[in-house]
Scaffold this motif. Structure first.
Motif, PDB file in Angstrom:
ATOM      1  N   UNK A 103       0.906  -1.264  -0.017  1.00 33.76           N
ATOM      2  CA  UNK A 103      -0.053   0.017  -0.132  1.00 33.76           C
ATOM      3  C   UNK A 103       0.946   1.222   0.010  1.00 33.76           C
ATOM      4  N   UNK A 104       1.725   1.196   0.599  1.00 35.32           N
ATOM      5  CA  UNK A 104       2.662   2.644   0.647  1.00 35.32           C
ATOM      6  C   UNK A 104       3.176   2.963  -0.644  1.00 35.32           C
ATOM      7  N   UNK A 105       3.326   2.111  -1.655  1.00 32.86           N
ATOM      8  CA  UNK A 105       3.972   2.440  -2.851  1.00 32.86           C
ATOM      9  C   UNK A 105       2.845   3.383  -3.461  1.00 32.86           C
ATOM     10  N   UNK A 106       1.600   3.382  -3.104  1.00 38.29           N
ATOM     11  CA  UNK A 106       0.539   4.082  -3.558  1.00 38.29           C
ATOM     12  C   UNK A 106       0.717   5.630  -3.480  1.00 38.29           C
ATOM     13  N   UNK A 107       1.674   6.101  -2.264  1.00 37.00           N
ATOM     14  CA  UNK A 107       1.944   7.334  -1.929  1.00 37.00           C
ATOM     15  C   UNK A 107       2.447   7.891  -3.132  1.00 37.00           C
ATOM     16  N   UNK A 108       3.553   7.292  -3.431  1.00 40.17           N
ATOM     17  CA  UNK A 108       4.476   7.612  -4.593  1.00 40.17           C
ATOM     18  C   UNK A 108       3.825   8.011  -6.061  1.00 40.17           C
ATOM     19  N   UNK A 109       2.835   7.086  -6.316  1.00 40.68           N
ATOM     20  CA  UNK A 109       1.816   7.216  -7.583  1.00 40.68           C
ATOM     21  C   UNK A 109       1.124   8.735  -7.388  1.00 40.68           C
ATOM     22  N   UNK A 110       0.451   9.051  -6.274  1.00 43.94           N
ATOM     23  CA  UNK A 110      -0.146  10.100  -5.992  1.00 43.94           C
ATOM     24  C   UNK A 110       0.409  11.492  -5.411  1.00 43.94           C
ATOM     25  N   UNK A 111       1.727  11.183  -5.550  1.00 48.34           N
ATOM     26  CA  UNK A 111       2.782  12.308  -4.904  1.00 48.34           C
ATOM     27  C   UNK A 111       2.193  13.685  -4.725  1.00 48.34           C
ATOM     28  N   UNK A 112       1.834  14.308  -6.078  1.00 47.30           N
ATOM     29  CA  UNK A 112       1.427  15.935  -6.094  1.00 47.30           C
ATOM     30  C   UNK A 112       0.136  15.910  -5.046  1.00 47.30           C
TER      31      UNK A 112
END
Ligand code: AMP
Length: 204
Positions: free
Chosen positions: A170-179
């Motif tokens: 799940x943590x990887x999702x934060x990178x995808x939605x970074x902005x």
């Protein structure tokens, strides 16, 4: 507004989503609640997903994607809690709708485990009780009087599996939605966390 709320188990996603939903009149969609309800109703998807939930594992993407598609179909605003849990689900979500903001409730493992091991829920009101909200009468919901229950996946071993899944998937999702990510310190009290969300997300 279309919001995602992301955080490790015990970060307060359910409690904060409920507060946001009530104050801003946007529906709270919790995939965990939807799966638990589907199991109570003994639907095929609910029974299949339960085999994974009871082990503390993630349910298969196909089951949850289908449930989500139906839930999102008619909603112009929502706070989505518990989805996406991995990059594949995030890709699926981005095909269905466009997310405005992502609330990230940041918490460390020690605090999360402490909260989860004392967590009790009301199946009717969905109120979450624990260290930060103790029921007036033991094991009874303050609002509706129903007996509280402990989630079957809130055991030490399953909590560890779920926290591991959070870090690895799940943590990887934060990178995808970074902005779009707004980080909130989730180690504080529910009231303080909500205040920070109000300021940073809704600008009040
Ligand atoms: P939660 O109430 O969000 O902690 O979810 C409870 C359980 O439901 C999880 O541990 C998973 O087994 C399952 N679940 C909820 N949302 C998802 C999802 N997006 N993908 C896969 N499994 C999920």
């Amino acid at each position: 507004m279309k919001l995602l709320i992301i955080g490790a188990q015990g970060s307060g996603k359910g409690t904060q989503s409920k507060l946001i939903s009530e104050k801003h009149h946007i529906p709270h969609l919790s995939t965990g609640d939807l799966l638990r309800e589907a199991y109570e109703k003994k639907t095929k998807a609910g029974i299949e997903a339960h085999k994974y939930i009871e082990q503390g594992n993630l349910a298969p993407d196909e089951i949850i994607n289908e449930i989500l598609k139906q839930e999102l179909a008619d909603k112009l605003a929502f706070i989505l809690d518990g989805y996406p849990r991995n990059l594949k689900q995030a890709e699926n979500l981005d095909k269905i709708t466009k997310i405005d903001k992502v609330i990230y409730l940041k918490i460390n493992d020690k605090e999360a485990i402490g909260r989860l091991s004392s967590r009790r829920m009301c199946s009717k009101c969905k109120i979450i009780y624990g260290i930060n909200r103790v029921p007036l009468e033991e094991n009874t919901c303050d609002v509706c009087g129903q007996a509280l229950f402990t989630r079957e996946d809130d055991t030490e071993e399953k909590i560890k599996t779920r926290l591991k899944d959070f870090k690895e998937k799940t943590f990887l999702i934060l990178e995808r939605y970074k902005s779009k990510v707004i980080e909130i310190d989730a180690s504080k009290s529910p009231e303080e966390i909500f205040e920070e969300i109000e300021k940073k997300v809704f600008g009040d």
